[in-house]
Design a protein around this motif. Structure first.
Motif, PDB file in Angstrom:
ATOM      1  N   VAL A   1     -14.084  10.142   2.401  1.00 30.49           N
ATOM      2  CA  VAL A   1     -13.554  10.828   3.570  1.00 30.49           C
ATOM      3  C   VAL A   1     -12.316  11.630   3.177  1.00 30.49           C
ATOM      4  O   VAL A   1     -11.770  11.476   2.083  1.00 30.49           O
ATOM      5  CB  VAL A   1     -13.188   9.831   4.686  1.00 30.49           C
ATOM      6  CG1 VAL A   1     -14.417   9.064   5.149  1.00 30.49           C
ATOM      7  CG2 VAL A   1     -12.093   8.887   4.232  1.00 30.49           C
ATOM      8  N   ARG A   2     -11.883  12.455   4.119  1.00 29.14           N
ATOM      9  CA  ARG A   2     -10.656  13.219   3.904  1.00 29.14           C
ATOM     10  C   ARG A   2      -9.475  12.250   3.852  1.00 29.14           C
ATOM     11  O   ARG A   2      -9.272  11.450   4.745  1.00 29.14           O
ATOM     12  CB  ARG A   2     -10.479  14.205   5.053  1.00 29.14           C
ATOM     13  CG  ARG A   2      -9.138  14.938   5.093  1.00 29.14           C
ATOM     14  CD  ARG A   2      -9.006  15.713   6.387  1.00 29.14           C
ATOM     15  NE  ARG A   2      -7.664  16.184   6.618  1.00 29.14           N
ATOM     16  CZ  ARG A   2      -7.232  17.401   6.332  1.00 29.14           C
ATOM     17  NH1 ARG A   2      -8.069  18.276   5.819  1.00 29.14           N
ATOM     18  NH2 ARG A   2      -5.991  17.741   6.576  1.00 29.14           N
ATOM     19  N   ILE A   3      -8.678  12.346   2.768  1.00 25.77           N
ATOM     20  CA  ILE A   3      -7.540  11.445   2.632  1.00 25.77           C
ATOM     21  C   ILE A   3      -6.236  12.081   3.077  1.00 25.77           C
ATOM     22  O   ILE A   3      -5.311  11.376   3.498  1.00 25.77           O
ATOM     23  CB  ILE A   3      -7.405  10.926   1.184  1.00 25.77           C
ATOM     24  CG1 ILE A   3      -7.221  12.089   0.204  1.00 25.77           C
ATOM     25  CG2 ILE A   3      -8.609  10.070   0.820  1.00 25.77           C
ATOM     26  CD1 ILE A   3      -6.948  11.636  -1.223  1.00 25.77           C
ATOM     27  N   SER A   4      -6.138  13.382   2.999  1.00 20.31           N
ATOM     28  CA  SER A   4      -4.893  14.059   3.342  1.00 20.31           C
ATOM     29  C   SER A   4      -4.532  13.792   4.795  1.00 20.31           C
ATOM     30  O   SER A   4      -5.351  13.998   5.687  1.00 20.31           O
ATOM     31  CB  SER A   4      -5.046  15.563   3.111  1.00 20.31           C
ATOM     32  OG  SER A   4      -3.866  16.239   3.482  1.00 20.31           O
ATOM     33  N   ASP A   5      -3.296  13.307   5.015  1.00 20.52           N
ATOM     34  CA  ASP A   5      -2.748  13.010   6.328  1.00 20.52           C
ATOM     35  C   ASP A   5      -3.419  11.827   7.029  1.00 20.52           C
ATOM     36  O   ASP A   5      -3.045  11.486   8.157  1.00 20.52           O
ATOM     37  CB  ASP A   5      -2.803  14.228   7.261  1.00 20.52           C
ATOM     38  CG  ASP A   5      -1.986  15.385   6.743  1.00 20.52           C
ATOM     39  OD1 ASP A   5      -2.442  16.535   6.846  1.00 20.52           O
ATOM     40  OD2 ASP A   5      -0.889  15.125   6.213  1.00 20.52           O
ATOM     41  N   ASN A   6      -4.403  11.218   6.390  1.00 17.52           N
ATOM     42  CA  ASN A   6      -5.126  10.104   7.012  1.00 17.52           C
ATOM     43  C   ASN A   6      -4.877   8.767   6.334  1.00 17.52           C
ATOM     44  O   ASN A   6      -4.759   7.740   7.008  1.00 17.52           O
ATOM     45  CB  ASN A   6      -6.631  10.379   7.026  1.00 17.52           C
ATOM     46  CG  ASN A   6      -7.009  11.491   7.977  1.00 17.52           C
ATOM     47  OD1 ASN A   6      -6.457  11.598   9.071  1.00 17.52           O
ATOM     48  ND2 ASN A   6      -7.941  12.325   7.573  1.00 17.52           N
TER      49      ASN A   6
ATOM     50  N   TYR B   1      -7.840  -1.384  -9.300  1.00 19.02           N
ATOM     51  CA  TYR B   1      -8.499  -1.124  -8.032  1.00 19.02           C
ATOM     52  C   TYR B   1      -7.786  -0.015  -7.268  1.00 19.02           C
ATOM     53  O   TYR B   1      -6.556   0.013  -7.192  1.00 19.02           O
ATOM     54  CB  TYR B   1      -8.500  -2.374  -7.152  1.00 19.02           C
ATOM     55  CG  TYR B   1      -9.266  -3.535  -7.713  1.00 19.02           C
ATOM     56  CD1 TYR B   1      -8.644  -4.484  -8.520  1.00 19.02           C
ATOM     57  CD2 TYR B   1     -10.611  -3.702  -7.426  1.00 19.02           C
ATOM     58  CE1 TYR B   1      -9.341  -5.555  -9.038  1.00 19.02           C
ATOM     59  CE2 TYR B   1     -11.325  -4.780  -7.931  1.00 19.02           C
ATOM     60  CZ  TYR B   1     -10.680  -5.693  -8.739  1.00 19.02           C
ATOM     61  OH  TYR B   1     -11.386  -6.765  -9.231  1.00 19.02           O
ATOM     62  N   CYS B   2      -8.566   0.844  -6.678  1.00 19.41           N
ATOM     63  CA  CYS B   2      -8.079   1.845  -5.752  1.00 19.41           C
ATOM     64  C   CYS B   2      -8.213   1.296  -4.337  1.00 19.41           C
ATOM     65  O   CYS B   2      -9.185   0.581  -4.041  1.00 19.41           O
ATOM     66  CB  CYS B   2      -8.920   3.109  -5.921  1.00 19.41           C
ATOM     67  SG  CYS B   2      -8.575   4.420  -4.756  1.00 19.41           S
ATOM     68  N   ALA B   3      -7.252   1.618  -3.473  1.00 21.27           N
ATOM     69  CA  ALA B   3      -7.300   1.127  -2.103  1.00 21.27           C
ATOM     70  C   ALA B   3      -6.724   2.164  -1.150  1.00 21.27           C
ATOM     71  O   ALA B   3      -5.881   2.975  -1.548  1.00 21.27           O
ATOM     72  CB  ALA B   3      -6.533  -0.184  -1.981  1.00 21.27           C
ATOM     73  N   ALA B   4      -7.177   2.108   0.101  1.00 28.32           N
ATOM     74  CA  ALA B   4      -6.726   3.059   1.126  1.00 28.32           C
ATOM     75  C   ALA B   4      -6.170   2.309   2.324  1.00 28.32           C
ATOM     76  O   ALA B   4      -6.673   1.252   2.706  1.00 28.32           O
ATOM     77  CB  ALA B   4      -7.887   3.951   1.560  1.00 28.32           C
ATOM     78  N   SER B   5      -5.141   2.891   2.928  1.00 27.10           N
ATOM     79  CA  SER B   5      -4.511   2.289   4.098  1.00 27.10           C
ATOM     80  C   SER B   5      -4.051   3.380   5.054  1.00 27.10           C
ATOM     81  O   SER B   5      -3.641   4.454   4.617  1.00 27.10           O
ATOM     82  CB  SER B   5      -3.316   1.442   3.675  1.00 27.10           C
ATOM     83  OG  SER B   5      -2.581   1.002   4.795  1.00 27.10           O
TER      84      SER B   5
ATOM     85  N   VAL C   1     -14.774   3.778   4.800  1.00 27.98           N
ATOM     86  CA  VAL C   1     -14.328   4.587   3.671  1.00 27.98           C
ATOM     87  C   VAL C   1     -14.865   3.961   2.393  1.00 27.98           C
ATOM     88  O   VAL C   1     -14.664   2.764   2.153  1.00 27.98           O
ATOM     89  CB  VAL C   1     -12.793   4.665   3.616  1.00 27.98           C
ATOM     90  CG1 VAL C   1     -12.350   5.457   2.404  1.00 27.98           C
ATOM     91  CG2 VAL C   1     -12.247   5.275   4.900  1.00 27.98           C
ATOM     92  N   GLN C   2     -15.521   4.755   1.593  1.00 25.77           N
ATOM     93  CA  GLN C   2     -15.988   4.283   0.294  1.00 25.77           C
ATOM     94  C   GLN C   2     -15.113   4.866  -0.796  1.00 25.77           C
ATOM     95  O   GLN C   2     -14.813   6.070  -0.776  1.00 25.77           O
ATOM     96  CB  GLN C   2     -17.446   4.674   0.080  1.00 25.77           C
ATOM     97  CG  GLN C   2     -18.397   3.950   1.029  1.00 25.77           C
ATOM     98  CD  GLN C   2     -19.854   4.286   0.771  1.00 25.77           C
ATOM     99  OE1 GLN C   2     -20.168   5.378   0.320  1.00 25.77           O
ATOM    100  NE2 GLN C   2     -20.731   3.348   1.050  1.00 25.77           N
ATOM    101  N   LEU C   3     -14.717   4.011  -1.725  1.00 27.85           N
ATOM    102  CA  LEU C   3     -13.856   4.408  -2.826  1.00 27.85           C
ATOM    103  C   LEU C   3     -14.551   4.069  -4.135  1.00 27.85           C
ATOM    104  O   LEU C   3     -15.033   2.941  -4.308  1.00 27.85           O
ATOM    105  CB  LEU C   3     -12.512   3.678  -2.745  1.00 27.85           C
ATOM    106  CG  LEU C   3     -11.722   3.854  -1.444  1.00 27.85           C
ATOM    107  CD1 LEU C   3     -10.504   2.925  -1.431  1.00 27.85           C
ATOM    108  CD2 LEU C   3     -11.282   5.284  -1.267  1.00 27.85           C
ATOM    109  N   VAL C   4     -14.577   5.016  -5.047  1.00 30.22           N
ATOM    110  CA  VAL C   4     -15.240   4.805  -6.331  1.00 30.22           C
ATOM    111  C   VAL C   4     -14.271   5.160  -7.454  1.00 30.22           C
ATOM    112  O   VAL C   4     -13.849   6.318  -7.575  1.00 30.22           O
ATOM    113  CB  VAL C   4     -16.515   5.656  -6.445  1.00 30.22           C
ATOM    114  CG1 VAL C   4     -17.171   5.422  -7.805  1.00 30.22           C
ATOM    115  CG2 VAL C   4     -17.486   5.315  -5.320  1.00 30.22           C
ATOM    116  N   GLU C   5     -13.928   4.163  -8.255  1.00 31.11           N
ATOM    117  CA  GLU C   5     -13.028   4.378  -9.389  1.00 31.11           C
ATOM    118  C   GLU C   5     -13.814   4.717 -10.640  1.00 31.11           C
ATOM    119  O   GLU C   5     -14.973   4.320 -10.802  1.00 31.11           O
ATOM    120  CB  GLU C   5     -12.182   3.117  -9.683  1.00 31.11           C
ATOM    121  CG  GLU C   5     -11.340   2.623  -8.536  1.00 31.11           C
ATOM    122  CD  GLU C   5     -11.986   1.466  -7.800  1.00 31.11           C
ATOM    123  OE1 GLU C   5     -11.246   0.631  -7.238  1.00 31.11           O
ATOM    124  OE2 GLU C   5     -13.223   1.395  -7.789  1.00 31.11           O
ATOM    125  N   SER C   6     -13.156   5.432 -11.534  1.00 26.13           N
ATOM    126  CA  SER C   6     -13.726   5.730 -12.845  1.00 26.13           C
ATOM    127  C   SER C   6     -12.588   5.986 -13.814  1.00 26.13           C
ATOM    128  O   SER C   6     -11.438   6.154 -13.401  1.00 26.13           O
ATOM    129  CB  SER C   6     -14.655   6.944 -12.765  1.00 26.13           C
ATOM    130  OG  SER C   6     -13.939   8.098 -12.349  1.00 26.13           O
TER     131      SER C   6
END
Length: 123
Positions: A26-31, A95-99, A2-7
């Motif tokens: 990538v799709r974030i909803s429900d994931n 920072y943005c992060a995904a889990s 997953v690539q995350l780009v902040e602005s």
């Protein structure tokens, strides 16, 4: 992967507002639950806000409650952090992060990180 780009970072005066964006590859909803963290030179990285995989739950650090709002646009796979009534102590790299966890607040629980965006609040 997953690539995350902040602005959206920048320089703002005390009391001003900024909106940060985090675009996911990538799709974030429900994931993925999506979080914002911040780090200044004097402090360790700290939790700011989180939104759950379903989007139905949010959580905030006490220091930003009532001033910051996390939201998302699932059609754009983008998460936002609206920051109002900014204070000099909000100055940090954000920072943005995904889990894949439901609603994590620990940096060790995050699977992917963005590169960060600088927010500077002048007094």
């Amino acid at each position: 992967q997953v690539q995350l780009v902040e602005s959206g970072g920048g320089l703002v005066q005390t009391g001003g507002s900024l909106r940060l964006s985090c675009s996911a590859s990538v799709r974030i909803s429900d994931n993925y639950a999506m979080d914002w963290f911040r780090q200044s030179p004097e402090k360790e990285r700290e939790f700011v806000a989180a939104i759950s995989r379903s989007g139905s739950m949010t959580d905030y650090a006490d220091s930003v409650k009532g001033r910051f709002t996390i939201s998302r646009d699932i059609s754009k796979n983008t998460v936002y952090l609206q920051m109002n009534s900014l204070k000099p102590e909000d100055t940090a790299v954000y920072y943005c992060a995904a889990s894949r966890l439901p609603l994590p607040i620990l940096s060790s629980s995050m699977d992917y990180w963005g590169q960060g965006t600088q927010v500077t609040v002048s007094s």
